[in-house]
Design a protein around this motif. Structure first.
Motif, PDB file in Angstrom:
ATOM      1  N   ALA A 182      -1.192   7.379  17.193  1.00 30.79           N
ATOM      2  CA  ALA A 182      -2.036   7.878  16.148  1.00 30.79           C
ATOM      3  C   ALA A 182      -1.909   7.032  14.960  1.00 30.79           C
ATOM      4  N   ALA A 183      -1.052   6.012  15.248  1.00 29.52           N
ATOM      5  CA  ALA A 183      -0.887   4.962  14.009  1.00 29.52           C
ATOM      6  C   ALA A 183      -2.023   4.630  13.345  1.00 29.52           C
ATOM      7  N   PRO A 184      -1.976   4.211  12.147  1.00 29.82           N
ATOM      8  CA  PRO A 184      -3.108   3.676  11.163  1.00 29.82           C
ATOM      9  C   PRO A 184      -3.129   2.173  11.963  1.00 29.82           C
ATOM     10  N   ARG A 185      -4.566   1.785  11.985  1.00 29.30           N
ATOM     11  CA  ARG A 185      -4.721   0.455  12.783  1.00 29.30           C
ATOM     12  C   ARG A 185      -5.943  -0.251  11.809  1.00 29.30           C
ATOM     13  N   GLY A 186      -5.560  -0.082  10.512  1.00 33.99           N
ATOM     14  CA  GLY A 186      -6.645  -0.876   9.811  1.00 33.99           C
ATOM     15  C   GLY A 186      -5.939  -1.940   9.012  1.00 33.99           C
ATOM     16  N   GLY A 187      -4.887  -2.627   9.517  1.00 33.85           N
ATOM     17  CA  GLY A 187      -4.238  -3.436   8.757  1.00 33.85           C
ATOM     18  C   GLY A 187      -3.405  -2.872   7.714  1.00 33.85           C
ATOM     19  N   TRP A 188      -2.429  -3.593   7.276  1.00 31.90           N
ATOM     20  CA  TRP A 188      -1.797  -2.922   5.821  1.00 31.90           C
ATOM     21  C   TRP A 188      -2.733  -2.912   4.668  1.00 31.90           C
ATOM     22  N   PHE A 189      -3.688  -3.697   4.668  1.00 30.76           N
ATOM     23  CA  PHE A 189      -4.670  -3.730   3.620  1.00 30.76           C
ATOM     24  C   PHE A 189      -6.020  -2.828   3.662  1.00 30.76           C
ATOM     25  N   MET A 190      -5.912  -2.093   4.830  1.00 28.87           N
ATOM     26  CA  MET A 190      -6.810  -0.933   4.998  1.00 28.87           C
ATOM     27  C   MET A 190      -8.257  -1.198   4.450  1.00 28.87           C
ATOM     28  N   THR A 211      16.568   1.957   4.723  1.00 28.09           N
ATOM     29  CA  THR A 211      15.725   0.571   4.645  1.00 28.09           C
ATOM     30  C   THR A 211      16.069  -0.516   5.842  1.00 28.09           C
ATOM     31  N   PHE A 212      17.227  -0.423   6.168  1.00 31.53           N
ATOM     32  CA  PHE A 212      17.726  -1.406   7.052  1.00 31.53           C
ATOM     33  C   PHE A 212      17.173  -0.870   8.516  1.00 31.53           C
ATOM     34  N   LEU A 213      17.099   0.183   8.669  1.00 28.49           N
ATOM     35  CA  LEU A 213      16.651   0.962   9.836  1.00 28.49           C
ATOM     36  C   LEU A 213      15.144   0.478  10.039  1.00 28.49           C
ATOM     37  N   PHE A 214      14.559   0.628   8.959  1.00 28.19           N
ATOM     38  CA  PHE A 214      13.044   0.406   9.012  1.00 28.19           C
ATOM     39  C   PHE A 214      12.721  -1.094   9.274  1.00 28.19           C
ATOM     40  N   LEU A 215      13.640  -2.002   8.751  1.00 29.02           N
ATOM     41  CA  LEU A 215      13.630  -3.270   8.952  1.00 29.02           C
ATOM     42  C   LEU A 215      13.625  -3.582  10.405  1.00 29.02           C
ATOM     43  N   ALA A 216      14.682  -2.883  11.142  1.00 30.60           N
ATOM     44  CA  ALA A 216      14.840  -3.042  12.513  1.00 30.60           C
ATOM     45  C   ALA A 216      13.617  -2.652  13.255  1.00 30.60           C
ATOM     46  N   ASN A 243      -3.200  -3.722  17.550  1.00 32.76           N
ATOM     47  CA  ASN A 243      -3.677  -3.500  16.109  1.00 32.76           C
ATOM     48  C   ASN A 243      -2.910  -2.254  15.456  1.00 32.76           C
ATOM     49  N   GLN A 244      -2.498  -1.381  16.239  1.00 31.52           N
ATOM     50  CA  GLN A 244      -1.542  -0.353  15.457  1.00 31.52           C
ATOM     51  C   GLN A 244      -0.288  -1.193  15.158  1.00 31.52           C
ATOM     52  N   MET A 245       0.314  -1.938  15.904  1.00 29.19           N
ATOM     53  CA  MET A 245       1.495  -2.589  15.655  1.00 29.19           C
ATOM     54  C   MET A 245       1.593  -3.492  14.364  1.00 29.19           C
ATOM     55  N   PHE A 246       0.411  -4.281  14.219  1.00 30.64           N
ATOM     56  CA  PHE A 246       0.442  -5.225  13.188  1.00 30.64           C
ATOM     57  C   PHE A 246       0.156  -4.481  11.897  1.00 30.64           C
ATOM     58  N   THR A 247      -0.426  -3.356  12.029  1.00 36.67           N
ATOM     59  CA  THR A 247      -0.532  -2.467  10.884  1.00 36.67           C
ATOM     60  C   THR A 247       0.531  -2.113  10.345  1.00 36.67           C
ATOM     61  N   VAL A 248       1.301  -1.323  11.342  1.00 36.50           N
ATOM     62  CA  VAL A 248       2.560  -0.636  10.979  1.00 36.50           C
ATOM     63  C   VAL A 248       3.714  -1.629  10.739  1.00 36.50           C
ATOM     64  N   HIS A 249       3.614  -2.763  11.402  1.00 39.72           N
ATOM     65  CA  HIS A 249       4.588  -3.993  11.046  1.00 39.72           C
ATOM     66  C   HIS A 249       4.442  -4.303   9.440  1.00 39.72           C
ATOM     67  N   GLY A 250       3.623  -4.491   8.997  1.00 35.99           N
ATOM     68  CA  GLY A 250       2.955  -4.828   7.856  1.00 35.99           C
ATOM     69  C   GLY A 250       3.433  -3.926   6.958  1.00 35.99           C
ATOM     70  N   SER A 251       2.899  -2.561   7.080  1.00 41.98           N
ATOM     71  CA  SER A 251       3.081  -1.671   6.213  1.00 41.98           C
ATOM     72  C   SER A 251       4.563  -1.136   6.073  1.00 41.98           C
ATOM     73  N   VAL A 252       5.306  -1.169   7.148  1.00 44.42           N
ATOM     74  CA  VAL A 252       6.653  -0.875   7.002  1.00 44.42           C
ATOM     75  C   VAL A 252       7.575  -1.705   6.332  1.00 44.42           C
ATOM     76  N   MET A 253       7.112  -3.126   6.651  1.00 41.41           N
ATOM     77  CA  MET A 253       7.855  -3.893   6.084  1.00 41.41           C
ATOM     78  C   MET A 253       7.599  -4.080   4.379  1.00 41.41           C
ATOM     79  N   MET A 254       6.553  -3.732   3.948  1.00 42.05           N
ATOM     80  CA  MET A 254       6.274  -4.051   2.602  1.00 42.05           C
ATOM     81  C   MET A 254       6.620  -2.412   1.881  1.00 42.05           C
ATOM     82  N   PHE A 255       6.432  -1.265   2.286  1.00 41.86           N
ATOM     83  CA  PHE A 255       6.410   0.002   1.874  1.00 41.86           C
ATOM     84  C   PHE A 255       8.044   0.535   2.286  1.00 41.86           C
ATOM     85  N   LEU A 256       8.421   0.276   3.596  1.00 44.10           N
ATOM     86  CA  LEU A 256       9.514   1.030   3.995  1.00 44.10           C
ATOM     87  C   LEU A 256      10.772  -0.174   3.927  1.00 44.10           C
TER      88      LEU A 256
END
Lengths: 851, 343
Positions: free
Chosen positions: A157-165, A61-66, A93-106
């Motif tokens: 190819a990352a999701p880009r719909g926001g972490w709320f999709m 989880t710390f790796l995903f935080l980083a 747009n991919q970055m903020f989607t992945v940032h939010g999703s990873v921080m929350m879910f990973l």
């Protein structure tokens, strides 16, 4: 003699007055060591022990935080000045989607489960969690899903719909596999999260040391119990929503498409029904660390223990009634807004109670300075500010301005970094000696704290103002003319300072500490059980399992350390060289049986790979491979259960010391496995009810639902199907009785007939909408009916596999009249299957009659 | 006389709003840096003024509470000898954790909830009605004038000062959110639904609005301008907007119109009074009168227009408009001249 006193005598045995002889103790230790030996070399990764799995889990989880943190820094570079072109819009747009999703879910959610896997058994004086291989499976599933998701950004190819999709953006306007990666990848991880939650709940209810009644449970465990229970009911709405959206994307059933009678707002309801409790699922277990740290550094028990527990439970309940405050600007009626506004404010009360209990404890105690305390104070300063801005945005008129702006970005980073990251760092400095036997550097800790604290505030405080000056969320750029350039530059500088602080904590964690001496035992002089561990720790967890009669046993029970070490308590030995721990009753923690725990195995990894394969192949719409992968996965899980659960012991019972003898096998609601099934089924019910909710949600927004009075699955076939499934349930019930009576013929006959009836009933249930020609692509009505029928099918499939398992177990002699845990667990599942079928028939066949 | 009258009963509210506005402006002056054309803290509308007042009230109160809690935490966490006290425990937990928040939140809710009805209320019957459609990524704006043809334009809204205006919001693609911070809060545009939002501007000026709900690639570039005007000036502007497009006035503009037709611009755009009648893309009838190009992304100048026509995707990633960079430079210049003449 009064009942109460008799109770006391029964429940409060004393440790042995005299230690066992030295030679015996050495022999016991050798046997324990052998049983709990951690595999070495490459086999190390087949370990399933909680201290190993918990450590990997936390590190991952710390790796995903980083990773998500680096994405944040790149976004901050892009926003450092107006009109910047450091990254493209699409990448941003991919970055903020992945940032939010990873921080929350990973990170935020799994780090709680990781820490809990690591410490729950130690705090409870247990040798491991009740389902060690399930923990390992959860970890591997998390790793596979996490790498799949995070890796997608390197292939654009990352999701880009926001972490709320939000659909329709994600359902119809984003071709490509980004949204599928999100929907299926996170569904896989959510299943793993629910598995961990089941483990936590059973662990904290059934695996406590003898005598640790509910009112003596360490506060951390209470918080974990509340958060895990919340996961059970919060994740299913998201899983149900993801299921609907993936079906829409893959098969064009119009759940969120207004053209087919769908509604994008249904997603928002389901998402926030998950999303809001999620915030508290992150916050509660983090603040739980503070609830352990504060008493230690105040050197006294928590003031207002009961208040804290009730506040945690209250927060959990209230958090399910707030979701609409994420939807204030969707045009809902004023009265709805007012109700949810008031409910949202109410959550401030239990949160306040917890903070003031901590302050009261500090006031009453002898406070010493330390790095964990520094991070704790940082938590109070940051989190309270985030809480207060939360009170502000919960006021509807203000939210109309602040919603979806950087004010909200500032608010929830204050809450999450203050309420989760700082407590976790406090926990790192606090618990690290238990992991490595050595302390982290107080000097590095202080520097890291000040960098993180100052950097955080410089980064996030200006965002409040930027938001009110008109900066919406999720923008890859902004114009110079609105005058927020200097605020954004400040935020960028602050973000890098914060990142330096975080990096310093990471460095302190991983820097080589070869020359540093081991810490002394219980270095902070804490009062809870995890601190009995020697420095460095032994794989057996605890030398002997103590009888507990206080909240802070190391402070309040004299000689407890000596008595544990000398094996004067329960289970000081592993005579059969098997891994064992004590299972106790839920409320008053009376020992009920000795559970045998499985050792190292590769099966959890294989199971995670194959079940993960189902989701990953599904993402690419490779349905046959996905299905094949799932079938192999089910086979592996079957084998895993076959060789390691409900094993018939070589003897009926064994002595655990102090004159107590316990059975080695349990069946029905005494058995931890039964609890696992029961709790998993509760989560399945929650998902099912979300689908039922969808049906009635569509009914509420349409004047005419079902749309055409003549159409529908009819009454006959659904009722026949329902009757068949209820019959299968009755036969399963009967088969349990036949098995108990050791009437093999009756057992095979009834359970075999149960399998047949279950399959026939499911067929009849599906025949209804089939024969009436309900086309799910046409409208949400047929789509919803089919989804309910399909969900039933899944439930029955699980039930049938379990029935078949019982038939096979009895035939193989692995289940007998006396040792029938498998049968009891199967029946438990079937209670829920029958209930689901009854509700489904009532909805799809009954409701059109009254609508 | 204006078709938009202001009911007398509302005059009182108006005066109150002005008084509050004055008060808020004072606070704003005290704290520099809250201004700007897109600022919720420099209100130019009734709702924004109320919310700004609420904001300052909550901010001051919140700051006081924050300081209090932090002071308590720091004070009690200094190294000290144990000092257990049941009375203090009770004061802190029951007083600080239960009674105090209940009192504060009750007051706050009374203040905040009372403000909900006016925010969700529709504008009075007969108010100016504007349909706003969310597109990817621009705004379709349509003035519904009783007894006249509706007037459509894009990415620009003009409003008469002092009069309530009713927005009717819809989207046939993804979810957007309509936000003019200086005038008031925001409201989502949701496919399959129609949402309503009423505002009342209280001072003249040019303000900026944005899409607040993430709506895809160029969400950040979905902006628009709002000009609040004196009622007479507004009336005149609206009458002009209702007229058909001006005929090309120069030979170059004439050539531009030919290029416009030949290049198929009319397959997406409308220029009222010509054959171009498609509604996929912004109405260009009076494009030259607008305050910006490409939904608040570019200034409305010939040079910017040329850049936009040649390579719109460089300015707005993901834009649906095809690039016309393959046209000879002269054609692009002529097209620009034509469009710049659509006053």
């Amino acid at each position: 003699m009064s009942d109460a006193r008799r109770m006391d005598e029964r429940s409060d045995p004393e440790p042995l007055a005299v230690a066992p002889p030295e030679a015996l103790r050495r022999a016991q230790e050798a046997r324990l060591m052998k049983a709990w030996e951690t595999p070495t070399g490459w086999r190390y990764w087949s370990a399933v022990n909680n201290s190993e799995v918990g450590l990997w889990y936390t590190a991952a989880t710390f790796l995903f935080l980083a990773f998500a943190g680096v994405l944040a820094l790149l976004m901050r570079i892009q926003l450092a000045r107006p009109g910047n072109d450091f990254v493209s819009a699409e990448l941003y747009n991919q970055m903020f989607t992945v940032h939010g999703s990873v921080m929350m879910f990973l990170f935020a959610l799994p780090v709680f489960e990781a820490i809990a896997v690591m410490w729950l058994p130690q705090m409870l004086g247990a040798r491991d969690l009740p389902f060690p291989r399930l923990s390992a499976f959860g970890f591997w599933a998390f790793m596979i899903g996490g790498i799949f998701l995070s890796g997608s950004i390197f292939f654009d190819a990352a999701p880009r719909g926001g972490w709320f999709m939000y659909p329709p953006l994600t359902s119809e306007f984003q071709p490509g596999i980004g949204p599928d990666i999100w929907l299926l990848g996170f569904s896989f991880i959510e299943v793993a999260a629910i598995a961990a939650a089941v483990e936590m709940i059973v662990g904290s209810l059934k695996c406590r040391p003898p005598g640790m009644r509910l009112n003596l449970v360490p506060l951390y465990v209470w918080y974990v119990l509340v958060a895990s229970a919340m996961i059970l009911f919060a994740f299913p709405p998201l899983i149900a929503g993801s299921l609907l959206m993936e079906i829409q994307r893959a098969f064009h059933w119009p759940f969120f498409d207004p053209a087919g009678g769908g509604d994008p707002l249904l997603w928002q309801h389901l998402f926030w029904l998950f999303g809001h409790p999620e915030v508290y699922i992150i916050f509660l277990p983090s603040i739980a660390l503070i609830a352990m740290i504060v008493p230690t550094f105040a050197q006294r028990p928590m003031v207002g223990y009961t208040w804290v527990v009730l506040a945690a439970i209250g927060t959990g309940f209230i958090s399910f009634g707030l979701w609409v405050h994420h939807m204030f600007t969707t045009g809902l009626p004023g009265i709805t807004l007012a109700l949810f506004s008031a409910a949202s404010e109410a959550v401030a009360i239990p949160t306040g109670v917890q903070i003031f209990c901590f302050i009261a404890t500090l006031a009453a105690g002898r406070v010493t300075r330390s790095v964990p305390m520094l991070f704790t104070l940082g938590t109070v300063v940051i989190f309270v500010l985030g809480g207060l801005t939360g009170v502000m945005v919960a006021i509807v008129p203000f939210d109309f301005q602040a919603h979806d702006t950087f004010f909200v970005v500032a608010h929830f980073h204050y809450v999450l970094i203050g309420g989760a990251l700082f407590p976790i760092f406090a926990g790192c400095y606090y618990f690290y000696p238990l992991i490595a036997g050595k302390e982290l550097s107080p000097r590095l800790g202080r520097i890291a704290f000040w960098l993180a604290f100052v950097g955080f505030n410089v980064a996030f405080f200006p965002m409040h103002l930027a938001g009110l000056l008109g900066m919406p969320r999720r923008v890859f750029t902004y114009p110079d003319e609105i005058g927020i350039g200097y605020l954004n530059l400040m935020s960028t500088v602050g973000a890098f300072v914060l990142a330096t602080g975080v990096a310093l904590v990471f460095w302190d964690l991983v820097r080589p500490k070869g020359k540093q001496p081991f810490a002394r035992r219980n270095p902070w002089n804490a009062g809870t059980l995890e601190w009995v561990q020697e420095m460095p720790g032994k794989p057996w967890g605890i030398r002997s399992i103590p009888e507990i009669d206080s909240r802070y046993p190391l402070w309040e029970q004299p000689n407890i350390l000596r008595d544990i070490d000398e094996g004067r308590f329960y289970l000081p030995d592993a005579e059969e060289l098997k891994r064992e721990s004590i299972v106790t009753s839920v409320v008053d923690a009376q020992p009920v049986y000795v559970m045998r725990l499985p050792g190292p195995s590769w099966l959890p990894l294989w199971a995670a790979l194959t079940v993960g394969g189902f989701f990953i192949f599904g993402t690419y719409h490779l349905w046959w491979l996905a299905l094949a992968s799932l079938v192999v996965g089910i086979g592996i899980i079957w084998y895993w259960l076959w060789i390691s659960t409900a094993q018939i012991p070589e003897k009926a019972e064994k002595s655990i010391g102090l004159g107590k003898t316990l059975p080695l096998y349990a069946s029905g609601s005494t058995n931890v496995g039964w609890w696992g099934v029961f709790i998993t089924m509760l989560a399945a019910q929650a998902a099912f009810w979300c689908l039922v909710f969808a049906y009635f949600f569509y009914w509420s927004i349409h004047d005419n639902f079902p749309p055409d009075p003549g159409a529908g699955p009819g009454v006959f076939w659904p009722v026949v199907g329902g009757a068949g499934l209820l019959g299968a349930w009755a036969l399963t019930y009967g088969a349990r009785g036949r098995n108990k009576a050791d009437h093999a013929g009756g057992f095979y006959l009834m359970l075999g007939a149960g399998v047949v009836l279950a399959i026939a009933g499911t067929g009849a249930l599906a025949y209804g909408p089939w024969v009436t020609g309900l086309n799910p692509e046409e409208h949400v009505y047929p789509a919803t009916v089919w989804v309910l029928v399909a969900w039933n099918g899944l439930h029955v499939l699980t039930g049938v596999i379990m029935q078949a398992y019982c038939l096979a177990r009895r035939a193989a002699g692995r289940m007998t009249a006396a040792y029938d845990a498998d049968m009891e667990n199967t029946l438990c599942c079937w209670h829920f299957t029958a209930f689901t079928a009854a509700i489904t028939v009532a909805v799809i066949a009954g409701f059109p009659l009254v609508a | 006389m204006s078709v938009f009258h202001m009911p007398d009963a509302d005059a009182v509210i108006e005066r109150r709003a002005r008084r509050r506005l004055a008060l808020v402006l004072l606070v704003i002056l005290a704290s520099s840096g809250c201004g700007g054309i897109q600022s919720a803290l420099a209100p130019a509308g009734e709702q924004a003024t109320r919310v700004a007042g609420l904001f300052w009230f909550m901010t001051v109160g919140g700051l006081a509470i924050w300081l209090g809690v932090v002071a308590l935490a720091l004070f009690y966490s200094r190294p000290h000898e144990p000092a257990p006290s049941r009375r203090r425990n009770r004061w802190l937990i029951v007083g600080g954790g239960v009674v105090f928040p209940i009192v504060v939140l009750t007051i706050l809710l009374a203040y905040g909830l009372a403000m909900i009805p006016p925010i969700v209320a529709r504008a009075p019957e007969g108010s100016l009605l504007i349909d706003v459609g969310g597109e990817m990524w621009w705004w379709r704006v349509r003035y519904e004038v009783p007894g006249r043809e509706p007037v459509e334009l894009a990415n620009e809204i003009r409003l008469p000062v002092g009069a309530p205006v009713q927005f009717r919001l819809s989207s046939d693609n993804v979810i957007h959110s309509f936000w003019i911070p200086s005038l008031g809060g925001k409201m989502d545009l949701i496919p399959g639904r129609v949402t309503y939002f009423a505002l009342r501007p209280t001072r003249t000026g040019v303000f900026a609005g944005v899409c607040a709900e993430y709506c895809g690639t160029s969400h950040a570039l979905m902006r628009f301008y709002v000009e609040v005007m004196e009622p007479d000036a507004f009336e005149e502007w609206l009458r002009h907007q209702a007229t058909p497009a001006a005929a090309p006035a120069t030979p170059m503009a004439e050539e531009g119109q030919r290029v416009f037709t030949a290049s198929g611009c009319g397959a997406c755009h409308t220029v009222r009074g010509t054959d171009a009648r498609a509604r996929m893309a912004p109405d260009l009838t009076h494009v030259a009168t607008r305050m910006s190009l490409a939904a608040g992304t570019l200034p409305n100048q010939p040079d910017a227009m040329r850049r936009w026509l040649a390579h719109p995707e460089r300015i707005k990633p993901g834009v649906h408009m095809p690039a016309f960079g393959m046209l000879p430079p002269d054609d692009v210049a002529a097209l620009t001249a034509y469009l710049e003449g659509l006053r």
